[in-house]
Design a protein around this motif. Structure first.
Motif, short mmCIF file in Angstrom:
data_model
loop_
_atom_site.label_atom_id
_atom_site.label_comp_id
_atom_site.label_asym_id
_atom_site.label_seq_id
_atom_site.Cartn_x
_atom_site.Cartn_y
_atom_site.Cartn_z
N LEU A 175 -4.53 -5.01 -0.76
CA LEU A 175 -3.47 -4.26 -1.41
C LEU A 175 -3.78 -2.78 -1.29
CD1 LEU A 175 -3.22 -6.34 -4.71
CD2 LEU A 175 -1.52 -6.30 -2.87
N ILE A 176 -2.74 -1.97 -1.05
CA ILE A 176 -2.96 -0.54 -0.97
C ILE A 176 -2.75 0.07 -2.35
CG2 ILE A 176 -2.17 1.63 0.05
CD1 ILE A 176 -1.88 0.24 2.59
N VAL A 177 -3.75 0.80 -2.78
CA VAL A 177 -3.69 1.37 -4.13
C VAL A 177 -3.64 2.89 -4.03
CG1 VAL A 177 -4.79 1.46 -6.38
CG2 VAL A 177 -5.07 -0.56 -4.94
N LEU A 178 -2.68 3.48 -4.71
CA LEU A 178 -2.61 4.94 -4.78
C LEU A 178 -2.79 5.35 -6.24
CD1 LEU A 178 0.54 5.41 -2.56
CD2 LEU A 178 -1.71 6.28 -2.02
N ALA B 175 1.66 13.13 -9.01
CA ALA B 175 3.01 12.71 -8.66
C ALA B 175 3.29 12.92 -7.18
CB ALA B 175 4.02 13.47 -9.52
N SER B 176 2.77 14.02 -6.62
CA SER B 176 3.07 14.33 -5.23
C SER B 176 2.40 13.33 -4.29
CB SER B 176 2.61 15.75 -4.89
OG SER B 176 1.22 15.85 -5.05
N LEU B 177 1.25 12.80 -4.69
CA LEU B 177 0.57 11.81 -3.87
C LEU B 177 1.38 10.53 -3.84
CD1 LEU B 177 -2.33 10.99 -2.52
CD2 LEU B 177 -2.59 9.75 -4.66
N ILE C 240 0.09 5.60 -10.88
CA ILE C 240 -0.46 4.43 -10.19
C ILE C 240 0.63 3.80 -9.32
CG2 ILE C 240 -1.53 2.15 -10.49
CD1 ILE C 240 -3.18 4.34 -11.70
N LYS C 241 0.24 3.49 -8.10
CA LYS C 241 1.16 2.77 -7.21
C LYS C 241 0.36 1.70 -6.50
CE LYS C 241 4.95 4.24 -4.28
NZ LYS C 241 5.38 5.33 -3.40
N ILE C 242 0.80 0.46 -6.62
CA ILE C 242 0.09 -0.62 -5.95
C ILE C 242 1.06 -1.30 -4.98
CG2 ILE C 242 -1.13 -2.81 -6.24
CD1 ILE C 242 -1.98 -1.84 -8.98
N ASN C 243 0.63 -1.32 -3.72
CA ASN C 243 1.47 -1.93 -2.68
C ASN C 243 2.92 -1.45 -2.71
OD1 ASN C 243 0.30 -3.31 -0.73
ND2 ASN C 243 0.90 -5.36 -1.43
N ASN C 244 3.02 -0.13 -2.72
CA ASN C 244 4.35 0.49 -2.68
C ASN C 244 5.21 0.24 -3.91
OD1 ASN C 244 4.63 2.19 -0.55
ND2 ASN C 244 4.95 0.50 0.91
#
Lengths: 792, 63
Positions: free
Chosen positions: A573-576, A580-582, A598-602
């Motif tokens: 899973l891609i985790v960000l 906010a800009s990221l 937090i953003k997980i898998n888009n």
């Protein structure tokens, strides 16, 4: 009665801890016990004066063992003879009439106490007791058990009893006596008509007035002669020279007048002048006796601490007697007096006195402990590395800045004006004298003395004390307590403001983290925790501690982008995690709060929000101040908060991190060398050096009764955002003084025009002098109140 | 001897007495704390009141 609050201390009651007794609810057993003690002794009307006046008694087991030591007791006692002893104890909790009442009824609680008296403004109780029936230790235990724990520190040990200086009140009293009686006796001659009886008693009246003027001239005014003499000696022309000269000339001329029967003299004006000026001095002498502006580490440190002998026995030892290699026992809530090494497995130490940081620091066995920390939790042992005076914290006080006397630090505004006033006056007197010499010698002497009399800058000397005294009171009402009136002058001159960070612009409360958004599953939580482990950013560390413990996942990819956040891959899973800009969203809501998205898998999950730990109004205050002042932040912390601060504060604010106490002091010094007038605002003992070095050192405190380092003023933390107002107000106060100087000079000119032409009669002097004083005093009082109201 | 001498002597004497009373009061420390006495003077009979109150509540309990 509000059932949710404790009947004794007023704190909110947590349901599971509630103790119900006598149909009243208490928050804890301690409060209940105090109530029990009072009701058993018929003292329950303690609760009638004030709602919930009490404090929860603290655990003090073993803390006052040093009070068994005769040597220490003798140092603390104010008076001791046979069996009667008197002790004065400082009790910070004294705050209401209930406190006064219970403390003055101590004899009902313990038999050996014969009487006790409270001094409310100083928060002190003076207890007279019989030392055979009770002991100081018993009394301290009694006070602690009813929630009035006295504060006994190293400071008490050294000073002993202080002498109160009341000479100014005596002088003012005598001056008023002389002034009043002389005024009454002068009346007949004011309305002089050549009546028979006046001519007959003239001599009697005049010599009586002369006799009455003597105490005022010789005793009440003596401070002016001393000050004038000192100022001549140090070649600095202060305002006291023309005053002393005026008084002297007035007295000599008046005496000559009545001896040779020229007239009635100026004794009425003379004594009136002395009285008004002493009144001004009294007015300015406002002090906040419950606050102390001169504290150094001694007021924080205990008198004695428990030492462990090699055979395991415990003895109390005086702090100054601690030597290198000693083993000390530090109990819960005790202050570590010296630097040393921890010998217990672990300890948490609260360094809030030193750094202002409220979160306790964990120490492990073998770690170095610094003096000034407060032990929290269990009992620890430590081995001493340095004696008190050589410890890291106390060394700060060996700096020269602490030896200087504050009075000599600055030249006051009145002295500055009189630098010009005095020579001009003397020159004028001389010129006029020479001019009249050519016309008439006897008039020349008359005119010379009249000039010196009428120019006596009484109104000028009254201006500053009355304005500053009034401003001092107005500021005190708004919870900025200044040490004395000269601080206001310094405040008006400030052009650079240096803030401490922790505890000053941030509040001491622990910051809270909350998650807002969709609820995270336990799988997602463990994913986040594993990713965030790898980051050293302070916000990451905080989130890491906030997240619950969960199994570690393997991280497949990890990249930290400075100033933005983390991009990682785990569990496929891609985790960000980051700004906010990221994440690629626009955050339109409140930008003041610190958020981590937090953003997980888009899929956007939500954000962690950090409770704003900065004081209310910091941003507005800095914005407002940045127009007029150079702003700087000095912090003892690392650079973790830098970005946060930069976004919060105006761009030109200089931020300096990793500053040790001495470095803070040196930094202020270097600013001053550039010709800047620096105001330092700080809170902890680590700021003490900087506060002392700065032109104005203001200490900020959540509770002004609690201890603050030596400073020029103490501001209540709730008033922090008003600093801009106070600075502006002090400037207006100075403006008022200048306007009033103009006014009093006008009077001087009018008076001089009488004097130069040789027409100054005693009656004119008697009218002009009080009139000018009264106008000036009412003018400055009205103006300073007006500015205080207008600016709010 | 005129009456004015007597009158003025008496008036000055009275003033001196007051001056000394003032100085003595300051010396004894009366002016050091000007707040606590104002509260203290309201206390006097509180103890009596408290026992009355206690008996009252006792009575209530008995009922």
């Amino acid at each position: 009665m509000d059932t949710n609050n404790c009947f004794h201390c007023g704190n909110e009651i947590i349901k599971k801890d509630e103790v119900v007794f006598d149909e009243k609810s208490f928050c804890c057993n301690g409060c209940k016990t105090v109530y029990e003690i009072f009701s058993q002794n018929d003292l329950s009307c303690y609760y009638d004066f004030e709602n919930a006046p009490g404090a929860t008694p603290q655990e003090i087991k073993g803390k006052y063992d040093f009070l068994d030591d005769e040597k220490i007791i003798t140092k603390l006692l104010e008076f001791q003879e046979d069996t009667t002893s008197i002790v004065s104890l400082y009790i910070p909790h004294i705050h209401c009439s209930s406190c006064i009442w219970i403390l003055e009824n101590l004899q009902k609680l313990q038999s050996g106490i014969s009487s006790s008296q409270v001094n409310f403004p100083e928060k002190k109780v003076r207890i007279t007791f019989n030392s055979t029936d009770t002991s100081l230790k018993d009394i301290v235990y009694l006070l602690s058990s009813i929630g009035y724990e006295p504060y006994i520190s190293l400071d008490n040990y050294e000073t002993g009893k202080k002498e109160v200086d009341r000479s100014l009140i005596y002088k003012a009293g005598v001056a008023f006596f002389c002034f009043g009686n002389i005024m009454l006796l002068s009346f007949p001659e004011y309305f002089e008509v050549d009546e028979f009886w006046i001519n007959q008693y003239r001599g009697f009246f005049r010599w009586l007035i002369f006799a009455l003027a003597l105490p005022s001239f010789l005793y009440s005014a003596s401070d002016y002669y001393v000050s004038a003499y000192k100022s001549i000696k140090s070649k600095m022309l202060n305002i006291d020279i023309p005053i002393a000269l005026g008084i002297l000339v007035m007295f000599v001329r008046s005496t000559v007048d009545i001896v040779f029967d020229y007239g009635q003299g100026f004794f009425d004006s003379l004594t009136g002048l002395i009285f008004f000026m002493l009144l001004g001095k009294l007015f300015q002498q406002k002090t906040y006796s419950f606050l102390s502006f001169e504290r150094d580490y001694k007021s924080y440190f205990p008198i004695a601490i428990t030492k462990l002998n090699s055979d395991g026995t415990e003895i109390p030892v005086q702090v100054y007697d601690i030597e290198k290699g000693d083993r000390l026992l530090i109990r819960n809530q005790e202050l570590i007096p010296v630097d040393g090494i921890l010998i217990a497995e672990k300890a948490s130490i609260d360094y809030s006195f030193v750094t202002g940081e409220a979160i306790p620091i964990e120490k492990k066995s073998g770690d170095k402990l610094y003096a000034g920390g407060r032990m929290i939790g269990s009992v620890i042992e430590m081995e001493v590395l340095f004696s008190v005076s050589q410890s890291y914290l106390t060394q700060l006080w060996s700096n020269d800045i602490f030896q200087k006397k504050i009075d000599q630090k600055h030249k006051t505004i009145t002295d500055k004006v009189s630098q010009y006033f005095t020579p001009i006056l003397l020159l004028l007197a001389l010129v006029v004298f020479i001019f009249w010499l050519f016309i008439d010698v006897s008039t020349a002497f008359n005119v010379l003395t009249a000039v010196l009399i009428v120019a006596c800058p009484c109104a000028l000397a009254l201006t500053a004390p009355f304005t500053l005294g009034n401003v001092l009171r107005i500021m005190g009402k708004q919870k900025l307590y200044l040490k004395n009136a000269t601080v206001i002058e310094q405040l008006a001159k400030v052009d650079t403001i240096v803030f401490d960070k922790t505890g000053t612009i941030t509040s001491n409360k622990k910051s809270n983290i909350e998650f807002e958004g969709n609820d995270l599953t336990s799988e997602e939580l463990s994913l986040l925790k594993s990713v965030i482990r790898g980051s050293n950013h302070p916000l990451s560390r905080k989130i890491y501690e906030f997240l619950p413990n969960s199994p570690k996942l393997e991280i497949q990819e990890f990249e930290e982008i400075t100033g933005k956040g983390i991009v990682a891959k785990a569990n496929n899973l891609i985790v960000l995690i980051g700004s906010a800009s990221l994440i690629g969203i626009t955050d339109e809501s409140d930008t003041k709060q610190t958020k981590v998205h937090i953003k997980i898998n888009n899929e956007y999950k939500g954000y962690f929000v950090f409770d704003n730990q900065y004081r209310k109004g910091v941003e507005e205050l800095f914005k407002k101040l940045s127009n007029k002042y150079e702003l700087k932040i000095l912090s003892g912390d690392n650079e973790g908060e830098m970005e946060n601060l930069q976004s919060l504060l105006p761009k030109d604010t200089e931020l300096i991190f990793n500053q040790k106490p001495e470095q803070k002091l040196e930094y202020i010094e270097s600013l001053q060398k550039q010709g800047k007038n620096v105001m330092m605002i700080g809170d902890g003992l680590n700021d003490a050096g900087a506060l002392a070095q700065s032109n104005v050192g203001i200490s900020i405190s959540e509770n002004v009764n609690v201890f603050s380092p030596a400073c020029d003023g103490i501001i209540d933390a709730t008033q922090f955002s008003k600093i801009g107002y106070f600075l502006k107000y002090s400037k207006n106060a100075m403006l008022t003084i200048y306007m009033s100087f103009g006014l009093s000079l006008l009077y001087n000119i009018v008076g001089l025009s009488f004097a130069i032409t040789g027409n100054l009669s005693p009656l004119v002097a008697a009218i002009i002098m009080p009139l000018s004083s009264i106008t000036v005093v009412s003018f400055v009082t009205i103006m300073s109140n007006f500015y205080a109201k207008k600016m709010q | 001897m005129s009456v004015i001498y007597i009158l003025i002597t008496v008036s000055i004497f009275v003033a001196v007495v007051f001056l000394f009373a003032f100085i003595k009061a300051v010396k004894s420390g009366q002016y050091d704390d000007d707040y606590t006495p104002s509260v203290r003077m309201l206390f006097d009979d509180e103890l009596v009141k408290s026992t009355n109150k206690l008996t009252k509540t006792d009575k209530q309990k008995m009922n």
